[in-house]
Design a protein around this motif. Structure first.
Motif, PDB file in Angstrom:
ATOM      1  N   UNK A   1       0.751  -1.079  -0.041  1.00 35.92           N
ATOM      2  CA  UNK A   1       0.042  -0.014  -0.075  1.00 35.92           C
ATOM      3  C   UNK A   1       0.841   1.463  -0.243  1.00 35.92           C
ATOM      4  N   UNK A   2       2.094   1.248   0.625  1.00 40.25           N
ATOM      5  CA  UNK A   2       3.019   2.323   0.745  1.00 40.25           C
ATOM      6  C   UNK A   2       4.127   2.434  -0.349  1.00 40.25           C
ATOM      7  N   UNK A   3       4.687   3.593  -0.655  1.00 34.97           N
ATOM      8  CA  UNK A   3       5.812   3.621  -1.688  1.00 34.97           C
ATOM      9  C   UNK A   3       6.934   2.911  -1.037  1.00 34.97           C
ATOM     10  N   UNK A   4       7.103   2.988   0.335  1.00 36.90           N
ATOM     11  CA  UNK A   4       8.262   2.345   0.605  1.00 36.90           C
ATOM     12  C   UNK A   4       8.123   0.846   0.911  1.00 36.90           C
ATOM     13  N   UNK A   5       6.922   0.414   1.035  1.00 36.04           N
ATOM     14  CA  UNK A   5       6.516  -1.137   0.992  1.00 36.04           C
ATOM     15  C   UNK A   5       6.584  -1.627  -0.329  1.00 36.04           C
ATOM     16  N   UNK A   6       6.272  -0.822  -1.471  1.00 32.34           N
ATOM     17  CA  UNK A   6       6.331  -1.272  -2.826  1.00 32.34           C
ATOM     18  C   UNK A   6       7.957  -1.070  -3.158  1.00 32.34           C
ATOM     19  N   UNK A   7       8.572  -0.284  -2.698  1.00 32.77           N
ATOM     20  CA  UNK A   7      10.148  -0.322  -2.894  1.00 32.77           C
ATOM     21  C   UNK A   7      10.897  -1.648  -2.326  1.00 32.77           C
ATOM     22  N   UNK A   8      10.397  -1.938  -1.127  1.00 30.22           N
ATOM     23  CA  UNK A   8      11.230  -3.240  -0.538  1.00 30.22           C
ATOM     24  C   UNK A   8      10.527  -4.295  -1.004  1.00 30.22           C
TER      25      UNK A   8
END
Length: 197
Positions: free
Chosen positions: A78-85
Motif C-alpha cells: 500500500x505504501x511507496x516504501x513497501x512497494x520499493x522493499x
C-alpha cells in the motif's frame, strides 16, 4: 490440443534456458536444447524455426515473466516504501535464480548487436522495469517521502543500481554476498530518492 502444444513449447524454452545457463549461448545447439528437453531435434524444429527463434522467444518469455512477478509484488503493497522493499526483494530473489538469469541475460546482451529482436525485447523489458520505478516514485512523491527533481532520470538510475549491483555481485562469485548487495542497492536507491523518514 493447443494447451499441450503450449506446454511442449514451454518445456523446450525451459530446456533452452537450462542449456544456456550451463553452456552459454554460443555453445548451445538445437540438439542440446532437444536433449535438455528430452525430445527429438525434430520436435524442437516443429515448434521453433532455428536456434535464434528459440532464444528470441526465450528472452521474451523470461523478461515478461520477471516483469509480471515484480509488478505483482508491488501491487500487494500500500505504501511507496513497501512497494520499493517488495520490488527489491523480488529482484534479489535468491543467489541461484539471480545467477542463472544474469548469466543468460548477459549472454543475450552480447548478441543484441546481431539481433534486432533481442534489442526490441530488451527495450521493452527496461520500459516495463521503468514503469515499476515510476509507480513507486509517483506514490512516494504523493506521500511526500521522496524528493525527486527528475522522475524519468531517477527511474533509469534505479534500474542502473539494480543491474549494477547484481552484476557486481555475480562477478564476485560469492553467494554469501547476495544480501550485502541487496542491502547496498536498497540503501543507494533510498539516497537517490532522498527518502524522508
Amino acid at each position: 490440443m493447443a494447451k499441450k502444444a503450449e506446454q511442449r513449447r514451454k518445456q523446450i524454452l525451459k530446456a533452452a534456458f537450462q542449456a544456456a545457463t550451463e553452456k552459454g549461448y554460443e555453445s548451445v545447439t538445437l540438439q542440446d536444447i532437444a536433449d535438455y528437453a528430452d525430445v527429438s531435434k525434430g520436435v524442437t524444429n516443429y515448434y521453433f524455426k532455428n536456434k535464434s527463434d528459440v532464444f528470441t522467444q526465450l528472452f521474451e518469455w523470461i523478461t515478461t515473466r520477471i516483469y509480471e512477478k515484480e509488478a505483482a509484488s508491488i501491487s500487494e503493497q500500500e505504501t511507496a516504501i513497501g512497494k520499493l522493499e517488495a520490488y527489491i526483494d523480488r529482484v534479489f530473489i535468491s543467489p541461484e535464480e539471480n545467477k542463472n538469469f544474469y548469466r543468460v541475460y548477459l549472454d543475450f546482451l552480447s548478441q543484441v548487436k546481431n539481433n534486432d529482436s533481442y534489442k526490441e525485447i530488451n527495450q521493452k523489458f527496461y520500459e516495463n522495469c521503468w514503469s515499476i520505478g515510476r509507480e513507486i516514485i509517483q506514490q512516494g512523491l504523493e506521500e511526500e517521502i521522496f524528493e525527486v527533481d527528475d522522475v524519468e532520470q531517477t527511474v533509469i538510475s534505479i534500474r542502473c543500481m539494480i543491474d549494477g549491483s547484481l552484476i557486481q555481485w555475480l562477478m564476485r562469485d560469492d553467494d554469501r554476498l547476495h544480501d550485502y548487495y541487496r542491502n547496498a542497492c536498497y540503501e543507494s536507491i533510498l539516497q537517490i530518492l532522498r527518502y524522508k523518514k
